[in-house]
Design an enzyme around this catalytic site. Structure first.
Site, PDB file in Angstrom:
ATOM      1  N   HIS A  34       0.826  -1.222   0.000  1.00 58.52           N
ATOM      2  CA  HIS A  34       0.000   0.000   0.000  1.00 58.52           C
ATOM      3  C   HIS A  34       0.859   1.270   0.000  1.00 58.52           C
ATOM      4  CE1 HIS A  34      -3.062   2.928   1.008  1.00 58.52           C
ATOM      5  NE2 HIS A  34      -2.389   3.222   2.104  1.00 58.52           N
ATOM      6  N   HIS A  45       3.137   7.260   5.699  1.00 56.45           N
ATOM      7  CA  HIS A  45       1.873   7.806   6.173  1.00 56.45           C
ATOM      8  C   HIS A  45       1.129   6.952   7.190  1.00 56.45           C
ATOM      9  CE1 HIS A  45       0.154   5.358   2.885  1.00 56.45           C
ATOM     10  NE2 HIS A  45      -0.959   5.380   3.608  1.00 56.45           N
ATOM     11  N   GLU A  90       0.369   5.599  12.795  1.00 53.19           N
ATOM     12  CA  GLU A  90      -0.964   5.111  13.157  1.00 53.19           C
ATOM     13  C   GLU A  90      -0.990   3.600  13.411  1.00 53.19           C
ATOM     14  OE1 GLU A  90      -5.534   5.716  11.629  1.00 53.19           O
ATOM     15  OE2 GLU A  90      -3.900   6.106  10.242  1.00 53.19           O
ATOM     16  N   ASP A  91      -0.185   2.846  12.679  1.00 50.67           N
ATOM     17  CA  ASP A  91      -0.298   1.394  12.701  1.00 50.67           C
ATOM     18  C   ASP A  91       0.868   0.665  13.370  1.00 50.67           C
ATOM     19  OD1 ASP A  91      -2.659   1.721  11.296  1.00 50.67           O
ATOM     20  OD2 ASP A  91      -1.723   1.394   9.352  1.00 50.67           O
TER      21      ASP A  91
END
Length: 156
Positions: free
Chosen positions: A80, A104, A108-109
């Site tokens: 991705h 990006h 967050e992950d």
């Protein structure tokens, strides 16, 4: 010198990045299948070697950060961010924007913080990553609130 102004970055990031990891199963379009080699080759047409080394460092960092993550299809998650960075290179975005494309979802992950991104890369890349994270949260929290209200209206 940045080739992209903040408003343009915001528009680009809004359209490319805001899906949470658990919803990214088959989100990326299948009509393009970029590789890091493709990105390097295309970027070399308008970026210098120092800039290409910078985006490759972002790629390696993201690849390491996402190494244990997989999409619903079973593909490694790094696919991705590679596709996002490929789109950004096709748009002839600047070095920081392409690095942000690779990075990006890292904050967050994974356990990596914005401070880590800023120390490893720079303030501009960290702010781009932060902006993408915030855009996603705003969009999905608004959607969640709207969906909840629809359900409540139906029940009443």
């Amino acid at each position: 010198m940045s080739l992209v102004n903040e408003e343009m970055r915001s528009v680009i990031f809004t359209g490319l990045f805001e899906q949470p990891l658990e919803n990214k199963g088959d989100y990326m379009p299948k009509d393009s299948n970029y590789t890091i080699e493709d990105i390097n080759q295309k970027a070399s047409k308008y970026l210098n070697q120092k800039d290409i080394a910078f985006i490759n460092r972002a790629y390696e960092y993201a690849k390491e950060a996402h190494k244990e993550q997989f999409r619903k299809s079973g593909e490694p998650y790094i696919i991705h961010p590679i596709q996002v960075a490929g789109i950004l290179v096709d748009l002839k975005m600047d070095t920081e924007t392409i690095a942000g494309g690779f990075l990006h979802d890292v904050v967050e992950d994974t356990d990596i913080s914005l401070d880590d991104i800023e120390k490893e890369f720079n303030h501009e890349v960290a702010m781009l990553v932060d902006g993408v994270t915030k855009l996603g949260k705003i969009k999905y929290s608004t959607f969640a609130a709207q969906t909840r209200q629809v359900y409540l209206d139906i029940v009443r």
